[in-house]
Write a protein that holds these residues in place. Structure first.
Motif, short mmCIF file in Angstrom:
data_model
loop_
_atom_site.label_atom_id
_atom_site.label_comp_id
_atom_site.label_asym_id
_atom_site.label_seq_id
_atom_site.Cartn_x
_atom_site.Cartn_y
_atom_site.Cartn_z
N VAL A 115 -1.49 121.12 31.26
CA VAL A 115 -1.70 120.76 32.66
C VAL A 115 -2.65 119.58 32.77
O VAL A 115 -3.76 119.61 32.23
N THR A 116 -2.20 118.54 33.46
CA THR A 116 -3.07 117.40 33.77
C THR A 116 -3.41 117.35 35.25
O THR A 116 -4.38 116.71 35.64
N ASP A 117 -2.59 118.01 36.06
CA ASP A 117 -2.75 118.02 37.52
C ASP A 117 -3.71 119.14 37.92
O ASP A 117 -3.40 120.33 37.73
N VAL A 118 -4.85 118.78 38.46
CA VAL A 118 -5.86 119.78 38.82
C VAL A 118 -5.34 120.75 39.87
O VAL A 118 -5.64 121.95 39.82
N GLU A 119 -4.55 120.27 40.81
CA GLU A 119 -4.01 121.15 41.84
C GLU A 119 -3.06 122.19 41.24
O GLU A 119 -3.03 123.35 41.66
N LEU A 120 -2.27 121.78 40.25
CA LEU A 120 -1.40 122.73 39.57
C LEU A 120 -2.23 123.76 38.81
O LEU A 120 -1.93 124.96 38.83
N MET A 121 -3.28 123.31 38.16
CA MET A 121 -4.17 124.25 37.46
C MET A 121 -4.70 125.30 38.43
O MET A 121 -4.71 126.50 38.11
N ARG A 122 -5.11 124.87 39.61
CA ARG A 122 -5.68 125.80 40.58
C ARG A 122 -4.64 126.78 41.12
O ARG A 122 -4.99 127.84 41.62
N ALA A 123 -3.36 126.43 40.99
CA ALA A 123 -2.29 127.34 41.44
C ALA A 123 -2.06 128.47 40.45
O ALA A 123 -1.37 129.44 40.77
N ALA A 124 -2.63 128.37 39.25
CA ALA A 124 -2.37 129.37 38.21
C ALA A 124 -2.91 130.74 38.56
O ALA A 124 -2.26 131.76 38.32
N MET A 138 -3.94 125.77 29.62
CA MET A 138 -4.28 124.69 28.70
C MET A 138 -4.46 123.44 29.55
O MET A 138 -3.49 122.87 30.06
N PHE A 139 -5.72 123.03 29.76
CA PHE A 139 -6.02 121.84 30.54
C PHE A 139 -6.03 120.65 29.59
O PHE A 139 -6.83 120.60 28.65
N ASP A 140 -5.15 119.69 29.83
CA ASP A 140 -4.94 118.60 28.88
C ASP A 140 -5.51 117.28 29.39
O ASP A 140 -4.89 116.58 30.19
N ALA A 141 -6.70 116.96 28.91
CA ALA A 141 -7.34 115.68 29.23
C ALA A 141 -7.38 114.79 28.00
O ALA A 141 -8.19 113.87 27.91
N SER A 142 -6.48 115.06 27.04
CA SER A 142 -6.54 114.37 25.74
C SER A 142 -6.22 112.89 25.82
O SER A 142 -6.57 112.14 24.90
N LYS A 143 -5.56 112.46 26.90
CA LYS A 143 -5.25 111.03 27.03
C LYS A 143 -6.43 110.23 27.57
O LYS A 143 -6.39 109.00 27.57
N LEU A 144 -7.46 110.91 28.05
CA LEU A 144 -8.64 110.23 28.57
C LEU A 144 -9.56 109.84 27.42
O LEU A 144 -9.41 110.30 26.29
N SER A 145 -10.53 108.99 27.72
CA SER A 145 -11.55 108.69 26.73
C SER A 145 -12.32 109.96 26.41
O SER A 145 -12.28 110.95 27.17
N TYR A 146 -13.04 109.97 25.29
CA TYR A 146 -13.75 111.19 24.88
C TYR A 146 -14.69 111.66 25.98
O TYR A 146 -14.69 112.85 26.35
N ASP A 147 -15.51 110.76 26.53
CA ASP A 147 -16.48 111.16 27.55
C ASP A 147 -15.79 111.68 28.80
O ASP A 147 -16.23 112.68 29.40
N GLU A 148 -14.71 111.03 29.21
CA GLU A 148 -13.97 111.49 30.40
C GLU A 148 -13.27 112.82 30.13
O GLU A 148 -13.18 113.68 31.02
N ASN A 149 -12.78 112.98 28.92
CA ASN A 149 -12.17 114.25 28.52
C ASN A 149 -13.18 115.39 28.63
O ASN A 149 -12.89 116.44 29.22
N VAL A 150 -14.38 115.17 28.09
CA VAL A 150 -15.43 116.20 28.14
C VAL A 150 -15.76 116.55 29.59
O VAL A 150 -15.84 117.73 29.96
N LYS A 151 -15.94 115.54 30.42
CA LYS A 151 -16.31 115.78 31.82
C LYS A 151 -15.23 116.56 32.56
O LYS A 151 -15.52 117.58 33.23
N ALA A 152 -13.98 116.11 32.43
CA ALA A 152 -12.88 116.77 33.15
C ALA A 152 -12.66 118.19 32.64
O ALA A 152 -12.41 119.12 33.42
N THR A 153 -12.75 118.36 31.33
CA THR A 153 -12.51 119.69 30.75
C THR A 153 -13.63 120.65 31.10
O THR A 153 -13.37 121.83 31.39
#
Length: 282
Positions: A86-95, A104-119
């Protein structure tokens, strides 16, 4: 039986030194086949619905989630519901309202720092609601629309020290790692880095997840579990079995129009594939 939690299934498998299978659901037949295969093997399983599958169903999670949950509740096998990649936060919240115990929240395409923050934000949201959160570090590759990626190219595989820091900074419950597999493989030729798996197991306190397992040979999967992998994701292998059965039927019955005539064999083929993978993980 009632839905069980993904966290419980993963924890039980980890304690027993075995793997737990997570199979992708695209259609009702997928869910039915996963339940049937799990029952044949006498093993639990995770029914996972990806963001791409939700898009296929018109962007609505409710219908496919309800179908998968209904199948799980009528099965004798312990089954859980997991929302995958899941990359869409709204979809995650629907779970949560749909009965999912994990995402599985997928922020792997972001930079490392952005991945950490979003995750970390996803973990805070999930833990407030009792949702188990998986994340990814490294580049597994192979998803539809992505540039082809060498699974052993420099900078692709997950670094143990970075993984330890990532888990500490995000609080994730499980970590998907890049160790040589790739999504969407139709041939089982992947070669895993088992020394890296063992190093990652030592470095991080949470269960490790292997994505792209359809392309991994049986003996490599067994060794990966022995080295430290716990949750093993399988998707393309089911689709290969499904499509093969449909093609075979249509080749022999070119004028047939009743979908039950080919969806039935397709479902049986997927169930056989599920049972096969389940026996590898035991």
């Amino acid at each position: 039986m009632p839905l069980v939690s993904t966290g419980e299934l993963v924890a039980d498998a980890r304690a027993a030194g075995r793997g737990v299978a997570a199979f992708n659901v695209i259609t009702l037949e997928h869910a039915e086949a996963i339940a049937a295969g799990a029952e044949q093997a006498g093993a639990p399983a995770i029914l996972q619905i990806s963001e791409n599958a939700v898009k296929f169903h018109g962007g609505s999670l409710s219908a496919i989630a309800a179908a998968a949950a209904a199948v799980a509740r009528t099965s004798s096998a312990p089954l859980s519901l997991h929302l995958d990649h899941v990359t869409d936060v709204e979809l995650m919240r629907a779970a949560h309202p749909e009965g999912f115990s994990s995402v599985m929240f997928d922020a792997s395409k972001l930079s490392y720092d952005e991945n950490v923050k979003a995750t970390a934000e996803a973990v805070r949201w999930g833990h407030e609601r009792g949702i188990w959160i998986e994340a990814e570090l490294g580049k597994v590759g192979g998803k539809e629309g992505e540039t082809p990626l060498d699974a052993h190219a420099p900078g692709v595989r997950t670094d143990p020290a970075e993984a330890a820091a990532y888990v500490a900074d995000t609080g994730v419950d499980a970590l998907a790692v890049a160790v040589g597999s790739s999504h969407a493989m139709t041939s089982r030729t992947a070669s895993l880095d088992h020394e890296l798996i063992a190093a990652l197991k030592t470095a991080v306190p949470v269960p490790l997840v292997l994505h792209g397992s359809s392309g991994v040979p049986d003996n490599e999967i067994r060794q990966a579990i022995a080295s430290g992998m716990v949750k093993i994701n399988v998707g393309t292998a089911l689709n290969t079995a499904f499509t093969g059965a449909v093609r075979e039927y249509l080749a022999e019955n070119g004028t047939g129009v009743d979908p039950r005539k080919y969806l039935g064999p397709a479902r049986e083929a997927m169930a056989g594939t599920v049972a096969h993978f389940q026996r590898i993980f035991a």
